[in-house]
Enzyme design. Sequence first.
Site, PDB file in Angstrom:
ATOM      1  N   GLU A   1      -3.252  10.277   2.936  1.00 21.71           N
ATOM      2  CA  GLU A   1      -4.439  10.455   3.753  1.00 21.71           C
ATOM      3  C   GLU A   1      -4.452  11.890   4.262  1.00 21.71           C
ATOM      4  OE1 GLU A   1      -5.386   6.058   5.551  1.00 21.71           O
ATOM      5  OE2 GLU A   1      -4.116   7.378   6.754  1.00 21.71           O
TER       6      GLU A   1
ATOM      7  N   ASP B   1       0.165   5.368   0.549  1.00 21.28           N
ATOM      8  CA  ASP B   1      -0.934   6.189   1.069  1.00 21.28           C
ATOM      9  C   ASP B   1      -0.710   7.688   1.000  1.00 21.28           C
ATOM     10  OD1 ASP B   1      -2.372   3.974   1.893  1.00 21.28           O
ATOM     11  OD2 ASP B   1      -1.676   4.067   3.960  1.00 21.28           O
TER      12      ASP B   1
ATOM     13  N   GLU C   1       0.844  -1.197   0.000  1.00 18.87           N
ATOM     14  CA  GLU C   1       0.000   0.000   0.000  1.00 18.87           C
ATOM     15  C   GLU C   1       0.880   1.247   0.000  1.00 18.87           C
ATOM     16  OE1 GLU C   1      -3.383   1.890   2.982  1.00 18.87           O
ATOM     17  OE2 GLU C   1      -3.283  -0.294   2.734  1.00 18.87           O
TER      18      GLU C   1
END
Length: 287
Positions: free
Chosen positions: A99, A97, A95
Amino acid sequence: MLLQLSLLTLVLLSPVSADNFYQDAAVTFGDQRAQIQDGGRLLTLSLDKISGSGFQSKNEYLFGRFDMQLKLVPGNSAGTVTTFYLSSQGAGHDEIDFEFLGNSSGQPYTVHTNVYSQGKGNKEQQFRLWFDPTSSFHTYSIVWNSQRIIFLVDNIPIRVFNNHEALGVAYPKNQAMRVYASLWNADDWATQGGRVKTDWSMAPFTASYRNFNTNACVWSAATSTSSCGGSKTESVNNDETWQTQQLNANGRNRIRWVQQKYMIYNYCADANRFSQGFSPECKRSRF
């Protein structure tokens, strides 16, 4: 025959997504809270007390450049998390990311970045932004190749995560990933460690996405091959800029500016959390 091969190469190496959410994305949760508008050029995600919403790319990718323009939740966004990330599936997933952690009115968003490989993360870096991300659209980009991952904001690099497999540090390179985006409630941790909760009187909260573009290797699970040729890590074999992209002198100057002025958390400097010692890549150049 040469002309046919040239045309085929052009198709394979061209951006595989051209800013049409009807064509490129599928809503994954939230029902009507996720709305594709403006002929497929705009997608809005909403959050209320019942549910958030999200979408994913229809394609899977193994390396590429991924660009998305976002306009984040305005006003009192405390407790909300807006995301744009790449991920595979399963307990041992990879993953990458972005955010965006909301805050009380007038307080800045926190941009939270992380990298997971084989299910393990703990590679967080966090930043403030040098502009208001709620008043207009800004471009957030992930460059992912076999050597490094570069996070960019309006084409300014804010973070580089290098491949340090030689040091025993896992690196995401063998699992194809989809692009995901979501808006959800995380008021148990998102804003000031959970001390500030979501004000549901402000709901519904809405974030907007547009100009979703990918210049990437599309992965076919059916044939275990990439549109860039070959399989798995052998798929990187053309001269697309992102495939070998690294920071030049100007890029290194820009990332130093960002990290000196706007970085607010770096896992490589958190001795309390990592009392047994930092991960090996923390001793190497950040860029």
